[in-house]
Design an enzyme around this catalytic site. Structure first.
Site, short mmCIF file in Angstrom:
data_model
loop_
_atom_site.label_atom_id
_atom_site.label_comp_id
_atom_site.label_asym_id
_atom_site.label_seq_id
_atom_site.Cartn_x
_atom_site.Cartn_y
_atom_site.Cartn_z
N LYS A 1 22.26 9.88 3.56
CA LYS A 1 22.35 8.44 3.65
C LYS A 1 23.37 8.11 4.75
O LYS A 1 24.34 8.85 4.93
CB LYS A 1 22.86 7.93 2.28
CG LYS A 1 22.61 6.48 2.03
CD LYS A 1 23.04 6.17 0.60
CE LYS A 1 23.47 4.72 0.54
NZ LYS A 1 23.99 4.34 -0.75
N LYS B 1 32.92 13.78 -7.85
CA LYS B 1 34.14 13.77 -7.04
C LYS B 1 35.10 14.86 -7.51
O LYS B 1 35.76 15.50 -6.70
CB LYS B 1 34.84 12.40 -7.16
CG LYS B 1 34.13 11.33 -6.34
CD LYS B 1 34.79 10.00 -6.54
CE LYS B 1 34.03 8.92 -5.80
NZ LYS B 1 34.47 7.58 -6.14
N LYS C 1 29.84 6.50 7.22
CA LYS C 1 30.85 6.64 8.27
C LYS C 1 31.55 8.00 8.16
O LYS C 1 31.78 8.67 9.16
CB LYS C 1 31.87 5.51 8.11
CG LYS C 1 32.74 5.34 9.31
CD LYS C 1 33.54 4.07 9.21
CE LYS C 1 34.34 3.85 10.47
NZ LYS C 1 35.00 2.56 10.46
#
Ligand code: SF4
Length: 374
Positions: free
Chosen positions: A236, A114, A239
């Site tokens: 994968k 991240k 959303k």
């Protein structure tokens, strides 16, 4: 009768769930309700580390809860609640920060991923705007701290790190508090979360050794759920990547989405060109949702070029629709009385808080504070 082990799991409130959430988590949650003492939460505090629309948050929490219930969670058999309704999570997270080395947090693979992503964005933005801030160098490859490289080979970017919010770093500490506030013994996770469970065990061990024996050492329960790929066939299902199949689509909409957007084997340029089903994501869907007979039909039809991709996709869409029909029916019922959803969450919060307050009392006493605040 032997006492059921306590299990804790949660999902961020990203609104209505998708097929990957259902197969990857929710379906297992439902199956485990009879085996474990289950606590399932909507982890809204985890969702604030990235920018989001505050106007949307309540709806996202509501929609996620509706899908928990429509997917089969039974509030009579498990505790369903929202993380921010149990503020004890936050107090315990702060306490855990006091027994968690910074270095260990900086070695978490997810943090490094991240941080790299965020730093790349900071650098991209600053380059685009011509910002010459000392903190921000133009070459990301020069900007890594080799000291924090772990087995994963990832490094923490120094450049731009000053602009990453510390919530991204402390996320697993809050996760440890989410688990240990209920003294959960079992935590279902994917491979990518095992490191965080190890950290949770280290935090429990450190706290117990330094203060008093309060926390159990939880076990990671590795998910056997299939990895559901998105419609792009590359990533994968997610959303945020827009490659997902929402659970709340009607039959027609879902069929349209799958037939139009599911990527198939590029070898099938014309109807006459045979394909390789093993390299087609639609066939992977058949493996998940179709009978063996239908899988064989898709396989033979593809390799012999006797069916078109449209029909192959339509067949799998029908099977996904059949799987989702009972969920759709339950959702429809739930939405007839939306207040019930809030009642379920209120009841869940009450049950969860009773346990959380007891753990926090023991924790505060172990620290030398008053168990209950004055
Ligand atoms: S026929 Fe089916 S398995 Fe073959 S490429 Fe088309 S969608 Fe994929």
């Amino acid at each position: 009768m032997t006492k059921k082990k306590r299990l804790l799991s949660g999902m961020q409130p990203s609104g209505a769930l998708h097929l990957g959430n259902y197969l990857g988590a929710l379906k297992q949650w439902v199956e485990r309700m009879d085996i474990y003492d289950c606590y399932y939460c909507v982890v809204d505090y985890h969702a604030i580390t990235i920018p989001y629309d505050t106007e949307q948050m309540k709806t996202r929490i509501f929609d996620a809860t509706v899908d928990y219930l429509a997917g089969g969670l039974d509030p009579e058999k498990c505790v369903i609640f929202v993380q921010s309704d149990v503020p004890e999570h936050m107090e315990l997270a702060w306490i855990f920060n006091a027994v968690t080395p910074l270095g260990q947090l900086m070695r978490m693979t997810q943090f490094k991923q991240k941080a790299q992503h965020a730093a790349a964005k900071v650098l991209g933005d600053s380059n685009a705007s011509g910002n010459e801030d000392d903190d921000v160098q133009s070459d990301l490859s020069d900007a890594f701290d080799t000291d924090t490289t772990g087995d994963d080979g990832l490094k923490v970017p120094l450049s731009g790190i000053g602009k990453i919010n510390s919530g991204l770093l402390n996320y697993p500490v809050l996760q440890a508090a989410d688990i240990l506030i209920y003294k959960a013994e079992v935590v279902p996770v994917g491979e990518d979360q095992v490191q965080h469970i190890e950290l949770t065990r280290d935090i429990a061990r450190r706290f117990n050794n330094r203060f008093n024996d309060v926390f159990p050492l939880c076990e990671a329960m590795l998910s056997e759920a299939p990895r559901v790929m998105g419609l792009d066939g590359v990533n994968k299902m997610s959303k945020s990547l827009g490659n997902h199949i929402p659970l709340n689509l009607g039959r027609k909409q879902l069929t349209k989405l799958v037939t139009k957007q599911a990527v198939s084997d590029s070898r099938r340029v014309t109807l006459e060109d045979p394909g390789v089903p093993e390299e087609c994501n639609v066939y992977a869907y058949h493996k998940l949702f179709s009978t063996e007979e239908e899988q064989q039909w898709a396989h033979d039809g593809c390799t012999q070029a006797s069916i078109g991709c449209f029909h192959c996709k339509k067949a799998v869409a029908k099977n996904i629709n059949d799987l989702l029909d009972p969920i759709r029916e339950r959702r429809e019922e739930i939405l007839k009385s939306p207040d019930t959803v809030n009642d379920i969450l209120a009841e869940g919060a009450k049950k969860a808080r009773a346990v959380a307050q007891e753990t926090l009392e023991q924790t505060r006493e172990a620290l030398g504070f008053l168990g209950k605040p004055r």
